[in-house]
Scaffold this active site. Sequence first.
Site, PDB file in Angstrom:
ATOM      1  N   HIS A 235      -9.758  -2.111   4.229  1.00  0.00           N
ATOM      2  CA  HIS A 235     -10.582  -0.988   3.799  1.00  0.00           C
ATOM      3  C   HIS A 235     -11.778  -1.414   2.954  1.00  0.00           C
ATOM      4  O   HIS A 235     -12.577  -0.565   2.566  1.00  0.00           O
ATOM      5  CB  HIS A 235      -9.729   0.018   3.020  1.00  0.00           C
ATOM      6  CG  HIS A 235      -8.788   0.790   3.878  1.00  0.00           C
ATOM      7  ND1 HIS A 235      -7.779   1.592   3.380  1.00  0.00           N
ATOM      8  CD2 HIS A 235      -8.691   0.875   5.234  1.00  0.00           C
ATOM      9  CE1 HIS A 235      -7.109   2.139   4.377  1.00  0.00           C
ATOM     10  NE2 HIS A 235      -7.636   1.712   5.508  1.00  0.00           N
TER      11      HIS A 235
ATOM     12  N   ASP B 253      -4.305   4.493  -0.456  1.00  0.00           N
ATOM     13  CA  ASP B 253      -4.954   3.439  -1.238  1.00  0.00           C
ATOM     14  C   ASP B 253      -4.545   3.544  -2.703  1.00  0.00           C
ATOM     15  O   ASP B 253      -4.107   2.559  -3.312  1.00  0.00           O
ATOM     16  CB  ASP B 253      -6.484   3.549  -1.128  1.00  0.00           C
ATOM     17  CG  ASP B 253      -6.999   3.361   0.279  1.00  0.00           C
ATOM     18  OD1 ASP B 253      -6.548   2.417   0.951  1.00  0.00           O
ATOM     19  OD2 ASP B 253      -7.851   4.161   0.709  1.00  0.00           O
TER      20      ASP B 253
ATOM     21  N   TRP C   3     -15.284   3.220   1.313  1.00  0.00           N
ATOM     22  CA  TRP C   3     -14.417   2.750   0.237  1.00  0.00           C
ATOM     23  C   TRP C   3     -15.208   1.988  -0.827  1.00  0.00           C
ATOM     24  O   TRP C   3     -14.873   2.038  -1.999  1.00  0.00           O
ATOM     25  CB  TRP C   3     -13.331   1.837   0.795  1.00  0.00           C
ATOM     26  CG  TRP C   3     -12.223   2.536   1.522  1.00  0.00           C
ATOM     27  CD1 TRP C   3     -11.081   3.056   0.972  1.00  0.00           C
ATOM     28  CD2 TRP C   3     -12.129   2.761   2.932  1.00  0.00           C
ATOM     29  NE1 TRP C   3     -10.280   3.601   1.958  1.00  0.00           N
ATOM     30  CE2 TRP C   3     -10.897   3.431   3.173  1.00  0.00           C
ATOM     31  CE3 TRP C   3     -12.947   2.471   4.019  1.00  0.00           C
ATOM     32  CZ2 TRP C   3     -10.480   3.809   4.452  1.00  0.00           C
ATOM     33  CZ3 TRP C   3     -12.544   2.842   5.294  1.00  0.00           C
ATOM     34  CH2 TRP C   3     -11.324   3.510   5.496  1.00  0.00           C
TER      35      TRP C   3
ATOM     36  N   ARG D 151     -10.990  -2.260  13.131  1.00  0.00           N
ATOM     37  CA  ARG D 151     -10.067  -1.118  13.235  1.00  0.00           C
ATOM     38  C   ARG D 151      -9.437  -1.056  14.617  1.00  0.00           C
ATOM     39  O   ARG D 151      -8.233  -0.793  14.763  1.00  0.00           O
ATOM     40  CB  ARG D 151     -10.818   0.172  12.921  1.00  0.00           C
ATOM     41  CG  ARG D 151      -9.971   1.439  13.020  1.00  0.00           C
ATOM     42  CD  ARG D 151     -10.744   2.665  12.552  1.00  0.00           C
ATOM     43  NE  ARG D 151     -10.058   3.889  12.919  1.00  0.00           N
ATOM     44  CZ  ARG D 151     -10.594   4.879  13.626  1.00  0.00           C
ATOM     45  NH1 ARG D 151     -11.854   4.793  14.044  1.00  0.00           N
ATOM     46  NH2 ARG D 151      -9.892   5.956  13.916  1.00  0.00           N
TER      47      ARG D 151
ATOM     48  N   HIS E 221      -5.493  -1.312  15.155  1.00  0.00           N
ATOM     49  CA  HIS E 221      -4.736  -0.224  15.769  1.00  0.00           C
ATOM     50  C   HIS E 221      -4.093  -0.645  17.090  1.00  0.00           C
ATOM     51  O   HIS E 221      -3.028  -0.125  17.455  1.00  0.00           O
ATOM     52  CB  HIS E 221      -5.637   0.992  15.975  1.00  0.00           C
ATOM     53  CG  HIS E 221      -5.937   1.722  14.707  1.00  0.00           C
ATOM     54  ND1 HIS E 221      -6.266   3.069  14.673  1.00  0.00           N
ATOM     55  CD2 HIS E 221      -5.952   1.305  13.416  1.00  0.00           C
ATOM     56  CE1 HIS E 221      -6.467   3.434  13.410  1.00  0.00           C
ATOM     57  NE2 HIS E 221      -6.298   2.366  12.640  1.00  0.00           N
TER      58      HIS E 221
END
Length: 306
Positions: A197, A257, A213, A59, A63
């Site tokens: 995810h 999603d 998830w 992540r 990012h």
Amino acid sequence: MMLNRRQILAAMPLSLGIAVTQTTQPVYAAEDKIPWGDVRKDLAKVISADANRGPTLLRLAWHSSGTYSPKTDVTGGSEKGTIRYAEELAHGANAGLSPAVNKWLAPIHKKYEKQGLQWADLITLGGVVGVAELGGPEIPWRAGRKDAASPDEVPPEGRLPAADKGSFEATNSHLRKEVFYRMGFNDRDIVALSGAHTLGRCHADASGYEGPWTSTPTKMTNGYFVLLEKAKWEPTEVPKTGNKQYNAGELMMLPSDIALTKDKKFAPIVHEYATNQEVFFTDFAKAASKLFELGTVDLYEVSFNA
């Protein structure tokens, strides 16, 4: 003055008046003294201490890179490692990433700083190692990013994907036009990168959403896509924040999603990945490598065996 191989190749078109095609052999920076194999091992140790750190490192790399906007004064992207600054970590989308920078990666950066290790390289390599250590594909990666000298080069907030724009149609339009097309990605790339995810989970006090998830948040598979197609997703509300998400038991999906399954171009790609993990891994590795290199210059191959 002795020229290295890269400088000689760069000078040839001017001095000889001929076109030079890019070599298929790896090009190494002659001045690179960083023991990349050791850096990678240290990153793997961070994850082996707690597998939940792997998704967070991915992540962080995502990012750091996903702020790229080529037609702006502050282009963002991974090139300058600005996500290490408190000013960028304070962006809402980056909530919960401070420990990854200040506790997990900072000791590694300090260890190799005198040998020239750049934060920008360390952050993106962390994402690569995070995926590999959790059973995912090897993401092609090159070094050579150059850190910003100050927070003045932190990109403005708001360039990363939003989880919900009020409707599936509006959310998909946002993903395409405001985020991924801006960075040069196509629809297949969008779905592949959404597959990140398959790792990790949401925390209400960070993202405003809650839950994993998949049932294997520290193992990379195509399970995210399988669940998108096969699970019965019910709209729910996060108690702490009031945000809308979708739940199937303890598992969750963001509106962005579910939106993938409601789009005539995205949905077939979701199905393809749900039925073929190898294809997903191949596409994810390719798209992630591109993401981590957006806005970079003069990158070079490194060896993790040296």
